[in-house]
Each structure stands twice: as C-alpha cells, then as structure tokens.
Design a protein around this motif. Structure first.
Motif, PDB file in Angstrom:
ATOM      1  N   ASP A 102       0.835  -1.193   0.000  1.00  0.00           N
ATOM      2  CA  ASP A 102       0.000   0.000   0.000  1.00  0.00           C
ATOM      3  C   ASP A 102       0.872   1.246   0.000  1.00  0.00           C
ATOM      4  OD1 ASP A 102      -2.675  -0.951   0.029  1.00  0.00           O
ATOM      5  OD2 ASP A 102      -2.471  -1.499   2.142  1.00  0.00           O
ATOM      6  N   SER A 136      -7.036   2.066   1.400  1.00  0.00           N
ATOM      7  CA  SER A 136      -6.748   0.838   0.674  1.00  0.00           C
ATOM      8  C   SER A 136      -7.967  -0.066   0.745  1.00  0.00           C
ATOM      9  CB  SER A 136      -5.537   0.122   1.285  1.00  0.00           C
ATOM     10  OG  SER A 136      -5.404  -1.182   0.747  1.00  0.00           O
ATOM     11  N   ASN A 137      -8.223  -0.828  -0.332  1.00  0.00           N
ATOM     12  CA  ASN A 137      -9.316  -1.796  -0.272  1.00  0.00           C
ATOM     13  C   ASN A 137      -8.897  -3.097   0.412  1.00  0.00           C
ATOM     14  OD1 ASN A 137      -7.928  -3.282  -2.220  1.00  0.00           O
ATOM     15  ND2 ASN A 137      -9.317  -2.756  -3.896  1.00  0.00           N
ATOM     16  N   ASN A 138      -7.640  -3.141   0.866  1.00  0.00           N
ATOM     17  CA  ASN A 138      -7.179  -4.268   1.679  1.00  0.00           C
ATOM     18  C   ASN A 138      -7.494  -3.961   3.141  1.00  0.00           C
ATOM     19  OD1 ASN A 138      -5.897  -6.392   2.912  1.00  0.00           O
ATOM     20  ND2 ASN A 138      -3.820  -5.713   2.401  1.00  0.00           N
ATOM     21  N   ARG A 141      -1.468  -4.330  -8.837  1.00  0.00           N
ATOM     22  CA  ARG A 141      -2.011  -3.902  -7.548  1.00  0.00           C
ATOM     23  C   ARG A 141      -3.013  -2.759  -7.674  1.00  0.00           C
ATOM     24  NH1 ARG A 141       3.485  -4.806  -6.507  1.00  0.00           N
ATOM     25  NH2 ARG A 141       4.013  -2.593  -6.666  1.00  0.00           N
ATOM     26  N   ASN A 142      -2.867  -1.915  -8.694  1.00  0.00           N
ATOM     27  CA  ASN A 142      -3.620  -0.656  -8.674  1.00  0.00           C
ATOM     28  C   ASN A 142      -4.508  -0.373  -9.881  1.00  0.00           C
ATOM     29  OD1 ASN A 142      -2.701   0.673  -6.077  1.00  0.00           O
ATOM     30  ND2 ASN A 142      -0.730   0.177  -7.017  1.00  0.00           N
ATOM     31  N   GLN A 159      -6.191  -5.089  -9.118  1.00  0.00           N
ATOM     32  CA  GLN A 159      -6.716  -5.277  -7.772  1.00  0.00           C
ATOM     33  C   GLN A 159      -7.318  -3.992  -7.200  1.00  0.00           C
ATOM     34  OE1 GLN A 159      -3.468  -6.864  -5.424  1.00  0.00           O
ATOM     35  NE2 GLN A 159      -2.995  -8.411  -6.982  1.00  0.00           N
ATOM     36  N   LYS A 211      -6.219  -1.466  -5.541  1.00  0.00           N
ATOM     37  CA  LYS A 211      -5.958  -1.347  -4.103  1.00  0.00           C
ATOM     38  C   LYS A 211      -6.034   0.072  -3.569  1.00  0.00           C
ATOM     39  CE  LYS A 211      -3.323  -3.889  -1.758  1.00  0.00           C
ATOM     40  NZ  LYS A 211      -2.193  -4.549  -1.101  1.00  0.00           N
ATOM     41  N   CYS A 212      -5.440   1.017  -4.274  1.00  0.00           N
ATOM     42  CA  CYS A 212      -5.372   2.380  -3.748  1.00  0.00           C
ATOM     43  C   CYS A 212      -6.580   3.187  -4.201  1.00  0.00           C
ATOM     44  CB  CYS A 212      -4.083   3.057  -4.202  1.00  0.00           C
ATOM     45  SG  CYS A 212      -3.864   4.709  -3.513  1.00  0.00           S
ATOM     46  N   ASN A 220     -11.629  -6.132  -4.501  1.00  0.00           N
ATOM     47  CA  ASN A 220     -10.920  -5.371  -5.529  1.00  0.00           C
ATOM     48  C   ASN A 220     -11.708  -4.177  -6.057  1.00  0.00           C
ATOM     49  OD1 ASN A 220     -12.817  -6.699  -7.077  1.00  0.00           O
ATOM     50  ND2 ASN A 220     -11.347  -7.790  -8.377  1.00  0.00           N
TER      51      ASN A 220
END
Length: 582
Positions: free
Chosen positions: A63, A74-76, A319-320, A330, A332-333, A408
């Motif tokens: 992240d 973050s979606n995590n 990731r983004n 994904q 993420k941010c 996601n």
C-alpha cells in the motif's frame, strides 16, 4: 599485518539494532593486501545500502503510505495502513508498520565500514585506468555519505520525539562501528545534533566527488549512472531535512532562523536546477512522458530507484489498475473525496471559493478543474486504456460485475491514475511490462520546500534570497496549467504569510500525493490527523453528482504525532528512552 574485518554482500547478517552498532560480524578475515586486490567486496557494502531503498511507492504492505492519511484508503481491509489509521490499539511500540530501525542501522553499519576502509587512496577499483579509478573512488565515497544521510533522515522523521523525560530527541548517532566487547549502550542524541549530523554527511557527500548530475557517456559520471546521488540530490535532501527541523512539530521555540536555513538550502538547490520546472504535465502522454519514463528526458526526477529488471515490471499495475474487464487489476489504492476536493479549478481558485470567482458547479463538479486531478485520480466516466471506468452501482468496477467483489472494488468511488502505465497490460497471453520507479526526490519538491521556508522566514514577497515564496509557488502552478490564460488571480489575492502558507500546503498535497509525504507533512505541521476520510457513491449510470459520505474515521491519538521507538530496542538498549505516550 593489520587485518580488516569485512562482510561480503552475499553473506551479510541481519542483526538487531544494538548489534548493528558493533563491528561487522566476522565472516571473512582479509588482510589489507587482500582487500586491495578484492575491492568488489568493499563495493558490496554500498550495494547493500541501495537495496534498502524501495523501488515502488506502494511499499507499505503493498500500500501507499497515503492510505494511512486523508488522501486515500486501501481496499485491503486487513492491511497495515488501514489498521494503523482506523483500528484503535493496532499501532503500538510492539507493532509499528513503519519500523525500519534495524534496517536503517544495518545500512549505517555497512556504510561506516565502507567509509573506514573503502576511501583509501591506495585502493584500486579500476586497475586499467588511474583517472577513472580516482573518479570512481570519489563518486562512491560521495554515495556512501549520501546514503548514510538518507538512512539517518529516515530514522529522524520516524523516531524523533519528545521522550518521557521531556527532551526532544532524535536517534543514536553512530558514525563508526563499536567494539562489541567494550560497548556502552548508546542513548538517543538530541534532535538538533541529529540534524547537524545529517547535514554534515550531505555536505561531505557534496564535496566528495559526486557530479552535479549524470549526463553524457562517461562510464563513471555519465547518464548510465542515473539513480545514484548527485550534488543536486545532496542539496535537495538538505533542504528537506532543514525544512523538517524548522516545522512546528520540532521547532519548539519557533526559531525563525531555522526557516532561514531551510530557505537558503532550497535556494542553493534552485540555483543548480533553475527556476523553471520542466513541462512534463501532458495529460495525453503523462505515462510515457513522466510516470513511466526512466530516461534522461525525464528531467523532473532528481533521484529515483527503478523497479523490476531490464524489461520493466508489472506489479504496480496488478495492484492498482481498476478491476473492470480489460484492466483486471486489484484496485488497491482508492483516493479520497478529500483529496479530490483539494484540486482547484483551472483558474486557480479553490472549489470552496465564491462561485462567481471559481466558476465551480456542484452539479457538474469535475468541469473546469485543475488538469492534475485527471492525472492523479480515475473517476466515474473516465476512460483508461480504452475502458470506461464505472463506479456507479451496477458499474463494471463495482461488486457484481465480472471479476469484481469487495476485495478489488473501490471504497471511495475513485481509483489511482498517478504512476499507472498506459502501456502495461495484465491480460493473460498478452501481458506487457513497463518501467516503474520510486521518485525519491523531484524538482517540484525543491520549489515547494523553498516556498514554505521562505514564506515562513520572510513572508510572501521578500526578495532577500533573490527569489520569493510567491514566485516559487507561482511556478509550481504555472507548470500545472493554472490560470494559463493570464494572471493567477487567486494567488495574487493572498497577502499574508498565513494565507500563502495554506496554499503552499495544498499545492504540496496535490503535487506530492502518493509519494509518501503526506503522512509526515501532517505531523510536522501539527495538522489534524483524524480528518474523516470521505468517498462518493453514484446510485446509477444517470447520477452525475453522487452522494458524499464518510468511509472511515481515523483513530490517531495526540501522542501519535511522534512515532514509537520499538519496544524491543528499549529492552535491549536500556539507555534509549521512549517517546511520550507510547
């Protein structure tokens, strides 16, 4: 014969920080003659220190550090950044996601060892060319001092604070490795002494033999060495260090001379890079021109670390990228509504200004906005790599769409555009890499450092340094296309240092978002750490305005302006005192 004890790069041991104060662990004993003949072992000490610097911005559990601020989420949900910001009791002196104490001291230990044995004029690094050997020795000596300063600064901004005895302290300064048999556990040095130490190392790096910048085809000092510190990098980092020292969190007596020192350092850097920023903000070609350009043509970046191999990498995109079919990232941010609202109108007025001046329309909130917004954030209706981003209920980036679920999708209604490549492709059978880098220092930061320090030291328009705070921030906004048709009327309307400071803070937020500055800037300014993080929800495809709501409320405590010393280090080194509250 005198012996040197040195650890080869391939066999370096990871030690506790107290052990990192000690002489290098015995793995190979080499005589002075052997070391002279095998200088590659000495070079390995510097190589190891480079490897400690991340090659991507999203290096905090995959992240961005911005995800622990009001800039983004973050979606995590189980990630460190979300928990540090939103889960009460998660961030402690035992569990600190920002703890790099051991790594920093391991780097310093190896750099100290290099500076002890690697700078000898009799050492031969390049036997075939004495002139190149001398230039190389001087360059890597400068690199060692710079890298030590870099690690010292990371310790400074992560661990400085007012301790349980009421003293403003930094970190234990270690410039030579200690004998393990005679060591006296070393306490933290004063904050001011730590700043002096870092500045001295940067001055030593500057004088050692680094080039102003890496250009041309010289094997030692040419463009093939991009990514190594330069004289410009030394002055730019010095301006950052001194600006931190002058900021309210650390400048407890509000000494104006600290801002004067920071302004002078930033002006010295400006004298080297010029007072015109490179025009890299090309909305149609931002990836190839700036975000993913690692060539000498990208002269915005003063110092960078490149990710991946000779063909690039794909992890940042994985990731983004948004999760829609055709992108399948994904996601993420998730930039916040707070950050989106920070971007002004194209005429320079904030969206909160009188509508007769700003021309902001709440019913059509993205019309007429600063172009940096579209270069930073992907919003509902934007097209990225031929795919229309749909963040309304039922859209292609929302749960229920093909390949999209709660893990996601976006939590805020936005995805990240900054640093994402228009070339990279994640589709199986047609995956394409691109180059991603970590911009450790950019030219625009020097302008922002100067603007802040000069404004606080002298006010908006004092020309004592031959350049004013207002001129510096005007150039930042000119490059962004603000008020491109004429005078920046909003900037001209700000008369006091307090008014200009608010604009400088906002420009810094915009320019340096997702470069891991905001987390530290909020603290050094002593700003509100618990600003509720907002997002936007669109009910359907016809909803153009959306509904803004709070997504997460941070739970930082007042003592969290300063970070904790890791408890394990205090247990091992009793002379080290903890920051208050932890």
């Amino acid at each position: 014969m005198k012996k040197f004890i040195i650890t080869s790069c391939c066999s370096l041991l990871l030690l506790s920080s107290c052990d990192s104060f000690f002489d290098t662990k015995l793995t190979n004993e080499k005589t002075e003659q052997q070391l002279t003949e095998q200088t590659g072992v000495i070079r390995g000490l510097i190589t190891f220190a480079y490897r400690s610097i991340p090659t991507n911005f999203d290096s905090f559990g995959s992240d961005f550090l911005d995800c622990a601020t009001d800039n983004a989420l973050s979606n995590n949900l189980n990630g460190n950044m979300n928990k540090m910001s939103g889960q009460d009791g998660y961030w402690t002196d035992v569990n600190s996601p920002l703890n790099n104490w051991n790594a920093a001291y391991e780097n310093i230990r190896n750099l100290n060892e290099f500076l002890r044995i690697g700078t000898d004029e009799d050492l031969v690094y390049m036997a075939t060319n004495p002139e190149e050997n001398e230039a190389y020795r001087k360059r890597i000596t400068g690199e060692a001092y710079f890298l030590r300063a870099w690690n010292e600064f990371e310790l400074l901004r992560r661990f400085s604070g007012i301790d349980v005895n009421g003293e403003l302290l930094g970190f234990p300064i270690v410039t030579e490795n200690m004998d393990i048999d005679n060591i006296e556990m070393k306490p933290r040095d004063s904050f001011s002494d730590c700043v002096k130490r870092i500045v001295e190392d940067l001055d030593l790096a500057f004088e050692a033999g680094l080039p102003i910048e890496y250009t041309g085809d010289n094997a030692i000092l040419g463009s093939s060495q991009l990514g190594r510190p330069s004289k410009i990098a030394c002055m730019a980092l010095k301006s950052r260090v001194l600006l931190y020292a002058a900021s309210p969190l650390y400048n407890l007596d509000n000494k104006n001379e600290l801002y004067e020192e920071a302004a002078a350092a930033a002006k010295a850097a400006l004298d080297m890079i010029g007072t015109t920023l490179p025009d890299i903000y090309d909305l149609g070609n931002i990836s190839s021109k700036f975000y993913n350009n690692i060539t000498t043509a990208n002269n915005e970046v003063i110092l960078r670390r490149v990710a991946g191999d000779a063909t690039g990498e794909i992890g940042m995109a994985q990731r983004n990228f948004p999760p829609a079919v055709g992108l399948i990232g994904q996601g993420k941010c998730n930039p916040s509504q707070n950050l989106v609202d920070a971007f002004p109108m194209a005429n320079g007025y904030p969206i909160t200004a009188d509508q007769s001046l700003s021309n902001y329309n709440p019913e059509n909130p993205f019309a007429g906005r600063d172009k940096r917004l579209s270069m930073t954030v992907l919003k509902n209706g934007d097209v990225f790599k031929g795919v229309t981003i749909q963040t309304y209920n039922g859209g292609n980036c929302m749960p229920g769409a093909v390949g999209v679920d709660d893990k996601n999708t976006t939590r805020t209604g936005y995805f990240l555009r900054k640093w994402q490549s228009s070339k990279a492709n994640l589709i199986a059978g047609n995956q394409i890499k691109d180059f991603f880098y970590y911009a450790l220092i950019r030219k625009v930061e020097v302008f922002l450092n100067f603007a802040e320090a000069a404004n606080m030291a002298y006010g908006p328009d004092n020309n004592v340094l031959g350049y004013t705070a207002r001129q510096a921030i005007r150039e930042v906004r000119r490059r962004a296309g603000i008020a491109s048709s004429g005078d920046d009327k909003y900037l001209s309307s700000l008369r006091t240092k307090e008014e200009l400071m608010e604009l400088i803070k906002n420009e810094r937020r915009i320019e340096l978002c997702f470069e891991n500055h905001r987390f530290f800037d909020l603290r050094r300014w002593k700003e509100n750490l618990n600003e509720p993080v907002k997002g936007i929800i669109y009910s359907d495809a016809n909803d153009k305005k959306g509904t803004i709501s709070i997504v997460q409320s941070p739970v930082y405590k007042d003592y969290m302006y300063y970070e904790p010393i890791p408890k394990a280090e205090i247990l091992k080194c009793p002379a080290i005192t903890q920051n208050q509250g932890w």
